[in-house]
Design an enzyme around this catalytic site. Structure first.
Site, PDB file in Angstrom:
ATOM      1  CG  ASP A  39      -1.842  -1.241   1.237  1.00 17.43           C
ATOM      2  OD1 ASP A  39      -2.008  -1.868   0.180  1.00 17.43           O
ATOM      3  OD2 ASP A  39      -2.388  -1.568   2.302  1.00 17.43           O
ATOM      4  CE  LYS A  61      -4.678  -6.376   0.785  1.00 20.56           C
ATOM      5  NZ  LYS A  61      -4.937  -4.951   0.512  1.00 20.56           N
ATOM      6  CB  THR A  62      -2.199  -3.973  -6.143  1.00 22.66           C
ATOM      7  OG1 THR A  62      -3.335  -4.518  -6.837  1.00 22.66           O
ATOM      8  CG2 THR A  62      -0.970  -4.777  -6.526  1.00 22.66           C
ATOM      9  CG  ASP A  92      -8.034  -4.792  -0.956  1.00 14.91           C
ATOM     10  OD1 ASP A  92      -9.264  -4.972  -1.001  1.00 14.91           O
ATOM     11  OD2 ASP A  92      -7.410  -4.510   0.083  1.00 14.91           O
ATOM     12  NE  ARG A  93     -12.336   0.072  -8.023  1.00 19.17           N
ATOM     13  CZ  ARG A  93     -13.446   0.549  -7.452  1.00 19.17           C
ATOM     14  NH1 ARG A  93     -13.787   0.172  -6.235  1.00 19.17           N
ATOM     15  NH2 ARG A  93     -14.221   1.394  -8.106  1.00 19.17           N
ATOM     16  CE  LYS A  94     -11.281  -3.655   1.677  1.00 18.26           C
ATOM     17  NZ  LYS A  94      -9.860  -3.414   1.347  1.00 18.26           N
ATOM     18  CB  ALA A  96     -19.258  -1.393  -2.685  1.00 23.66           C
ATOM     19  CG  ASN A 100     -24.226  -1.178 -16.426  1.00 23.03           C
ATOM     20  OD1 ASN A 100     -23.817  -1.840 -17.373  1.00 23.03           O
ATOM     21  ND2 ASN A 100     -24.266   0.150 -16.441  1.00 23.03           N
ATOM     22  CB  THR A 101     -21.681   0.725 -11.605  1.00 20.65           C
ATOM     23  OG1 THR A 101     -22.843   1.463 -11.984  1.00 20.65           O
ATOM     24  CG2 THR A 101     -20.563   1.685 -11.223  1.00 20.65           C
TER      25      THR A 101
HETATM   26  O1  S5P Z   1     -11.039  -6.267   6.613  1.00 21.30           O
HETATM   27  C1  S5P Z   1     -10.090  -5.897   5.942  1.00 21.30           C
HETATM   28  C2  S5P Z   1     -10.042  -6.115   4.571  1.00 21.30           C
HETATM   29  C3  S5P Z   1      -8.901  -5.739   3.863  1.00 21.30           C
HETATM   30  S1  S5P Z   1      -8.789  -6.243   2.233  1.00 21.30           S
HETATM   31  N1  S5P Z   1      -9.037  -5.289   6.539  1.00 21.30           N
HETATM   32  C4  S5P Z   1      -7.920  -4.883   5.846  1.00 21.30           C
HETATM   33  O2  S5P Z   1      -6.972  -4.369   6.459  1.00 21.30           O
HETATM   34  N2  S5P Z   1      -7.862  -5.072   4.476  1.00 21.30           N
HETATM   35  C5  S5P Z   1      -6.695  -4.597   3.673  1.00 21.30           C
HETATM   36  O3  S5P Z   1      -5.531  -5.284   4.117  1.00 21.30           O
HETATM   37  C6  S5P Z   1      -6.396  -3.113   3.818  1.00 21.30           C
HETATM   38  O4  S5P Z   1      -7.043  -2.369   2.808  1.00 21.30           O
HETATM   39  C7  S5P Z   1      -4.881  -3.056   3.667  1.00 21.30           C
HETATM   40  O5  S5P Z   1      -4.543  -2.954   2.307  1.00 21.30           O
HETATM   41  C8  S5P Z   1      -4.403  -4.404   4.179  1.00 21.30           C
HETATM   42  C9  S5P Z   1      -3.866  -4.402   5.596  1.00 21.30           C
HETATM   43  O6  S5P Z   1      -2.715  -3.632   5.697  1.00 21.30           O
HETATM   44  P1  S5P Z   1      -1.855  -3.545   7.044  1.00 21.30           P
HETATM   45  O7  S5P Z   1      -0.781  -2.540   6.716  1.00 21.30           O
HETATM   46  O8  S5P Z   1      -2.755  -3.080   8.140  1.00 21.30           O
HETATM   47  O9  S5P Z   1      -1.305  -4.927   7.298  1.00 21.30           O
END
Ligand code: S5P
Length: 276
Positions: A39, A61-62, A92-94, A96, A100-101
């Site tokens: 991140d 994961k990006t 990790d686009r989540k 929601a 269509n969108t």
């Molecule tokens: O419930 C979640 C879901 C995700 S995908 N909690 C999270 O922390 N994440 C992701 O995991 C979050 O967006 C981040 O990219 C990563 C955790 O990062 P860290 O630095 O706290 O280990």
């Protein structure tokens, strides 16, 4: 046999979901259930960290939308690193939004996520149409979707019947949904009258993993790889800052050391879980 005590290799063998099978095979080949979450906001840092952690991970994961100097060369280099170090890519686009969108957000725009990301994720909040919308783009490409059934953050609303309904949605779309972002195994959750899970094998990928701290002061909550893999029966640990530290003062040896440390802890926990 319950999934929890099966080996990754056994689970890979007959897994019906292409992306899940690929991920399980990669985990088994590399003896790593570690996913590093990168991140950071600069392309050079992003690629440098991935090259450092690459040998130790099954998955990278990006959050592609936080990179300030994003360009298509970044994706090409990411794909080169994915081949060089043998890992899969998870954006990790989540998602929601309505079907269509999300299909447009997944296929198009600046990032064209579906063209390079083996795995992506979505919040179940819009209902099953979010899965069919994403599947209309990703299924023919052999991509996999994770539903966010739970979150690692303090006060998360993704609990109880919300989590149960997420699992039911996944069960109805096993061809595209490969598993969950969750804090524990989902076997039996939402199933009528007992487990009823003999034939299903959802992968559980779990963020909120750290060995040295318990939180980040912004709602994140950390558990150890052992708590996650052994006690909660999850399959993949997702670690971000615990591995790469301060991206503005990258400690090259430190990043490598931490990646190896988390990989070893994750694998040790897995061996304990399967009784080896
Ligand atoms: O419930 C979640 C879901 C995700 S995908 N909690 C999270 O922390 N994440 C992701 O995991 C979050 O967006 C981040 O990219 C990563 C955790 O990062 P860290 O630095 O706290 O280990």
């Amino acid at each position: 046999m319950v999934t929890k005590t099966k080996t990754y290799a056994q689970r890979a063998k007959d897994h019906p979901n292409t992306a899940a099978k690929q991920l399980l095979e990669t985990i088994d080949r590399k003896k790593s259930n570690l996913c590093v979450s990168v991140d950071v906001t600069r392309k050079a840092n992003f690629l440098a960290i991935i090259d450092l952690v690459g040998p130790f991970v099954c998955l990278v994961k990006t959050h592609i939308d936080i990179i300030e100097d994003f360009d298509h060369d970044l994706i090409e280099q990411l794909q080169v690193l994915s081949k060089k170090h043998d890992f899969l890519i998870f954006e990790d686009r989540k998602f929601a939004d309505i079907g269509n969108t999300v299909s447009l957000q997944y296929s198009s725009g600046v990032h064209k996520i579906a063209s390079w990301s083996h795995i992506t994720n979505a919040h179940p909040v819009p209902g099953p149409s979010i899965i069919t919308g994403l599947a209309s783009v990703g299924k023919s490409l052999g991509r996999g979707l994770l539903l966010l059934a739970e979150m690692s953050t303090k006060g998360s609303l993704a609990v109880g019947s919300y989590t149960e309904d997420a699992v039911k949605m996944a069960r109805a779309h096993k061809d595209f949904v490969m598993g969950f972002i969750a804090q524990q195994r989902m076997d039996g959750v939402g199933a009528e009258g007992g487990s009823g899970t003999e034939e299903e094998d959802f992968l559980i990928l779990t963020p909120g993993v750290g060995l040295d701290v318990k939180g980040d002061g912004m709602g994140q909550q950390y558990r150890t790889p052992r708590e996650v893999i052994v006690e909660s029966g999850c399959d993949v640990i997702i670690v971000g800052r615990g591995v790469y530290g301060n991206p503005n003062a990258l400690d090259v040896d430190g990043v490598r050391r931490q990646a190896e440390r988390y990989m070893k802890e994750g694998w040790k926990a897995y061996l304990e879980r399967i009784g080896e």
